[in-house]
Design an enzyme around this catalytic site. Sequence first.
Site, mmCIF file in Angstrom:
data_model
loop_
_atom_site.group_PDB
_atom_site.id
_atom_site.type_symbol
_atom_site.label_atom_id
_atom_site.label_comp_id
_atom_site.label_asym_id
_atom_site.label_seq_id
_atom_site.Cartn_x
_atom_site.Cartn_y
_atom_site.Cartn_z
ATOM 1 N N THR A 107 0.823 -1.202 0.000
ATOM 2 C CA THR A 107 0.000 0.000 0.000
ATOM 3 C C THR A 107 0.861 1.257 0.000
ATOM 4 O O THR A 107 1.964 1.272 0.554
ATOM 5 C CB THR A 107 -0.951 -0.015 1.213
ATOM 6 O OG1 THR A 107 -1.776 1.133 1.165
ATOM 7 C CG2 THR A 107 -0.201 -0.027 2.537
ATOM 8 N N LYS B 235 1.768 -4.035 6.415
ATOM 9 C CA LYS B 235 2.272 -4.099 5.030
ATOM 10 C C LYS B 235 3.774 -3.832 4.995
ATOM 11 O O LYS B 235 4.482 -4.386 4.150
ATOM 12 C CB LYS B 235 1.543 -3.064 4.172
ATOM 13 C CG LYS B 235 0.059 -3.306 4.020
ATOM 14 C CD LYS B 235 -0.207 -4.478 3.102
ATOM 15 C CE LYS B 235 -1.678 -4.577 2.726
ATOM 16 N NZ LYS B 235 -1.982 -5.738 1.900
ATOM 17 N N TYR C 103 -2.634 -1.434 10.562
ATOM 18 C CA TYR C 103 -2.809 -2.115 9.261
ATOM 19 C C TYR C 103 -1.671 -1.742 8.318
ATOM 20 O O TYR C 103 -1.012 -2.620 7.739
ATOM 21 C CB TYR C 103 -4.161 -1.742 8.625
ATOM 22 C CG TYR C 103 -4.112 -1.858 7.126
ATOM 23 C CD1 TYR C 103 -4.019 -3.103 6.503
ATOM 24 C CD2 TYR C 103 -4.081 -0.712 6.305
ATOM 25 C CE1 TYR C 103 -3.909 -3.211 5.122
ATOM 26 C CE2 TYR C 103 -3.975 -0.819 4.933
ATOM 27 C CZ TYR C 103 -3.882 -2.066 4.345
ATOM 28 O OH TYR C 103 -3.762 -2.178 2.990
ATOM 29 N N HIS C 104 -1.450 -0.420 8.137
ATOM 30 C CA HIS C 104 -0.405 -0.011 7.191
ATOM 31 C C HIS C 104 0.956 -0.560 7.639
ATOM 32 O O HIS C 104 1.797 -0.927 6.812
ATOM 33 C CB HIS C 104 -0.374 1.518 7.068
ATOM 34 C CG HIS C 104 -1.545 2.097 6.293
ATOM 35 N ND1 HIS C 104 -2.667 2.603 6.916
ATOM 36 C CD2 HIS C 104 -1.773 2.241 4.972
ATOM 37 C CE1 HIS C 104 -3.531 3.032 6.003
ATOM 38 N NE2 HIS C 104 -3.007 2.830 4.807
ATOM 39 N N SER D 248 -1.110 3.447 10.538
ATOM 40 C CA SER D 248 -2.057 2.612 11.303
ATOM 41 C C SER D 248 -1.399 1.246 11.486
ATOM 42 O O SER D 248 -0.443 0.905 10.774
ATOM 43 C CB SER D 248 -3.382 2.426 10.547
ATOM 44 O OG SER D 248 -3.198 1.556 9.434
HETATM 45 P P1 NAD Z 1 -11.237 -7.243 0.876
HETATM 46 O O1 NAD Z 1 -11.317 -7.241 2.348
HETATM 47 O O2 NAD Z 1 -12.453 -6.911 0.099
HETATM 48 O O3 NAD Z 1 -10.710 -8.670 0.370
HETATM 49 C C1 NAD Z 1 -9.745 -9.418 1.051
HETATM 50 C C2 NAD Z 1 -10.144 -10.879 0.919
HETATM 51 O O4 NAD Z 1 -9.146 -11.685 1.571
HETATM 52 C C3 NAD Z 1 -11.476 -11.193 1.598
HETATM 53 O O5 NAD Z 1 -12.294 -11.925 0.736
HETATM 54 C C4 NAD Z 1 -11.079 -12.006 2.839
HETATM 55 O O6 NAD Z 1 -12.060 -12.940 3.196
HETATM 56 C C5 NAD Z 1 -9.788 -12.641 2.391
HETATM 57 N N1 NAD Z 1 -8.840 -12.948 3.490
HETATM 58 C C6 NAD Z 1 -8.404 -12.114 4.461
HETATM 59 N N2 NAD Z 1 -7.527 -12.756 5.272
HETATM 60 C C7 NAD Z 1 -7.409 -14.015 4.778
HETATM 61 C C8 NAD Z 1 -6.651 -15.148 5.168
HETATM 62 N N3 NAD Z 1 -5.868 -15.122 6.250
HETATM 63 N N4 NAD Z 1 -6.754 -16.268 4.435
HETATM 64 C C9 NAD Z 1 -7.568 -16.339 3.356
HETATM 65 N N5 NAD Z 1 -8.310 -15.281 2.936
HETATM 66 C C10 NAD Z 1 -8.224 -14.135 3.647
HETATM 67 O O7 NAD Z 1 -10.013 -6.275 0.482
HETATM 68 P P2 NAD Z 1 -9.650 -5.617 -0.928
HETATM 69 O O8 NAD Z 1 -10.125 -4.215 -0.934
HETATM 70 O O9 NAD Z 1 -10.035 -6.529 -2.024
HETATM 71 O O10 NAD Z 1 -8.073 -5.547 -0.794
HETATM 72 C C11 NAD Z 1 -7.268 -6.618 -1.244
HETATM 73 C C12 NAD Z 1 -5.803 -6.320 -0.980
HETATM 74 O O11 NAD Z 1 -5.422 -5.112 -1.627
HETATM 75 C C13 NAD Z 1 -5.478 -6.135 0.502
HETATM 76 O O12 NAD Z 1 -4.240 -6.728 0.778
HETATM 77 C C14 NAD Z 1 -5.375 -4.627 0.650
HETATM 78 O O13 NAD Z 1 -4.502 -4.292 1.683
HETATM 79 C C15 NAD Z 1 -4.833 -4.212 -0.714
HETATM 80 N N6 NAD Z 1 -5.196 -2.834 -1.047
HETATM 81 C C16 NAD Z 1 -6.524 -2.470 -1.141
HETATM 82 C C17 NAD Z 1 -6.862 -1.157 -1.467
HETATM 83 C C18 NAD Z 1 -8.300 -0.694 -1.551
HETATM 84 O O14 NAD Z 1 -8.525 0.527 -1.690
HETATM 85 N N7 NAD Z 1 -9.283 -1.578 -1.496
HETATM 86 C C19 NAD Z 1 -5.835 -0.232 -1.701
HETATM 87 C C20 NAD Z 1 -4.508 -0.633 -1.590
HETATM 88 C C21 NAD Z 1 -4.192 -1.947 -1.268
HETATM 89 N N1 USQ Z 2 -11.219 10.151 5.017
HETATM 90 C C1 USQ Z 2 -12.093 11.197 5.143
HETATM 91 N N2 USQ Z 2 -13.423 10.901 5.234
HETATM 92 C C2 USQ Z 2 -13.899 9.633 5.181
HETATM 93 C C3 USQ Z 2 -13.004 8.565 5.037
HETATM 94 C C4 USQ Z 2 -11.661 8.851 4.963
HETATM 95 O O1 USQ Z 2 -11.688 12.365 5.180
HETATM 96 O O2 USQ Z 2 -15.123 9.450 5.281
HETATM 97 C C5 USQ Z 2 -9.771 10.423 4.885
HETATM 98 C C6 USQ Z 2 -8.887 9.723 5.924
HETATM 99 O O3 USQ Z 2 -8.740 10.482 7.091
HETATM 100 C C7 USQ Z 2 -7.577 9.551 5.147
HETATM 101 C C8 USQ Z 2 -8.030 9.442 3.691
HETATM 102 O O4 USQ Z 2 -9.369 9.911 3.639
HETATM 103 O O5 USQ Z 2 -6.795 10.698 5.255
HETATM 104 C C9 USQ Z 2 -7.985 8.043 3.144
HETATM 105 O O6 USQ Z 2 -8.792 7.189 3.943
HETATM 106 P P1 USQ Z 2 -9.527 5.929 3.289
HETATM 107 O O7 USQ Z 2 -10.420 5.344 4.323
HETATM 108 O O8 USQ Z 2 -10.118 6.293 1.979
HETATM 109 O O9 USQ Z 2 -8.298 4.969 2.946
HETATM 110 P P2 USQ Z 2 -7.229 4.269 3.905
HETATM 111 O O10 USQ Z 2 -7.658 4.172 5.286
HETATM 112 O O11 USQ Z 2 -5.896 4.902 3.631
HETATM 113 O O12 USQ Z 2 -7.185 2.798 3.332
HETATM 114 C C10 USQ Z 2 -7.526 2.450 1.984
HETATM 115 C C11 USQ Z 2 -7.760 0.949 1.947
HETATM 116 C C12 USQ Z 2 -6.460 0.235 2.297
HETATM 117 C C13 USQ Z 2 -5.362 0.713 1.379
HETATM 118 C C14 USQ Z 2 -5.215 2.230 1.421
HETATM 119 C C15 USQ Z 2 -4.285 2.756 0.353
HETATM 120 O O13 USQ Z 2 -8.784 0.577 2.863
HETATM 121 O O14 USQ Z 2 -6.645 -1.163 2.143
HETATM 122 O O15 USQ Z 2 -4.146 0.134 1.752
HETATM 123 O O16 USQ Z 2 -6.494 2.816 1.110
HETATM 124 S S1 USQ Z 2 -3.289 4.069 0.925
HETATM 125 O O17 USQ Z 2 -4.148 5.102 1.492
HETATM 126 O O18 USQ Z 2 -2.557 4.568 -0.220
HETATM 127 O O19 USQ Z 2 -2.415 3.528 1.931
#
Ligand code: NAD
Ligand code: USQ
Length: 397
Positions: free
Chosen positions: A144, A185, A181-182, A179
């Site tokens: 990410t 990664k 979470y981040h 966070s």
């Molecule tokens: P999502 O939560 O919709 O999908 C993740 C899937 O993985 C789910 O179906 C969940 O059941 C499965 N999963 C989680 N832990 C597991 C485990 N231990 N074993 C098997 N399955 C498991 O998330 P997404 O939005 O599709 O994101 C997918 C990936 O992309 C994540 O790694 C996320 O960090 C990354 N990512 C997402 C975004 C975004 O904006 N959605 C942005 C940047 C990176």
């Molecule tokens: N934010 C608002 N209002 C909202 C929701 C979010 O102002 O209602 C702000 C947050 O404070 C933050 C920004 O928008 O500054 C982004 O938040 P987000 O919830 O859109 O995204 P984030 O928490 O960063 O996470 C999402 C995905 C995660 C992925 C990440 C990419 O859930 O899986 O890794 O985007 S990145 O941001 O580049 O790390």
Amino acid sequence: MRILILGGDGYLGWPQALYLSNKGHEVAVFDNQTRRQFDLKHGFESLLPIRMLHRRVERWAELTGKTIKIYSGDTTQWDSLAGAFQDFLPEAVVHFAEQRAAPFSMIDREHAFYTQYNNVLGTLNVLYAIKEIVPDCHLVKLGTMGEYGTPNIDIEEGFIEINHKGRTDVLPFPKQPGSFYHLSKVHDSHNIQFACKIWGIRSTDLNQGIVYGADTYESVLDPDLATRFDYDQIYGTALNRFAIQAAIGYPLTVYGTGGQTRGYINIKDTVRCIELAIQSEPQAGEFRVFNQITEWFSINDVADKVVRVGNRMGLNVQCHSLANPRVEAENHYYNVVHTKLLDLGLEPHLLDDNEIEHMISLALANQDRIDRRMILPTVNWREAENDVKRVEEEFAN
Ligand code: NAD
Ligand code: USQ
């Protein structure tokens, strides 16, 4: 190619499976359904109805004659993971299977623990599965952009050349995530880079920005193929949330001053980026990093776009600044190098008014599925314990 998609039932993993299957690859998905279980437990629901994984796969086969194999399993459970690798013998693994919500990871100790256990140890198992079962397999791992945080210098693509006391080296770009979470990664990236070095594994770490959009060219072929569209305060990302809020007349929830700037990417580009990464395989032992974004905006920029498009559609869209529940810089420098995927042939779908209008239209068409109680943020970074479902009556000032 034989491509195994870990997390293939999620927002991104499912459309990725469709995309690669459509391109003629042999595709299998591996998922433990944990994302769906969270929804069931807390009463959350995707804006668009999503079918069970088996039904999705069946429908795809009915429509195209193409098969997607399903493995039910958990990356943290060695036997199920190794079993899938041994049976499918993937040539590439796309790893989406992580807990991916920053707010989820900041709820309390238990959720932080789960996030890092699931993500870091799950990925460690994936690295061992590759080493022991398919050592030539290419790992395409979803990282990410938030790994980098918001430094006061340009963000390079994974590595930076540093001159220090007369000596020079190319080193991993510093990480300052925001966070637990981040952070997971970042820990993954270190483990993957180390495994590449010691075992000669080949890997691409994709530092992806915030994904927006409801559909890909394949997912719209039939309602049964729809992917999830989260708008809630835990899993919903900013632009997806704002589109829903605009549709139901809820003031857009801008956190803090709204100067926070992030990289964004359309879901249609996500699926293509992963194909590009798979096609351009790294050398054995190589750890590549691509910054997977196509543009960046401040939250105020995103909100302004949604207000403009929503009002043009005849809606009365307002913005409201909420006290920021997160600990993050609100006014900062942001400039990201992101040329590697473009060099490989990515042709970005940039965020335009049509895309925003489409998202708002989908929200209008599914208004009866929108739960207003899922909009206000309920997780505060400063609190050691948060209630997932606490619903506030009024905006905080
Ligand atoms: P999502 O939560 O919709 O999908 C993740 C899937 O993985 C789910 O179906 C969940 O059941 C499965 N999963 C989680 N832990 C597991 C485990 N231990 N074993 C098997 N399955 C498991 O998330 P997404 O939005 O599709 O994101 C997918 C990936 O992309 C994540 O790694 C996320 O960090 C990354 N990512 C997402 C975004 C975004 O904006 N959605 C942005 C940047 C990176
Ligand atoms: N934010 C608002 N209002 C909202 C929701 C979010 O102002 O209602 C702000 C947050 O404070 C933050 C920004 O928008 O500054 C982004 O938040 P987000 O919830 O859109 O995204 P984030 O928490 O960063 O996470 C999402 C995905 C995660 C992925 C990440 C990419 O859930 O899986 O890794 O985007 S990145 O941001 O580049 O790390």
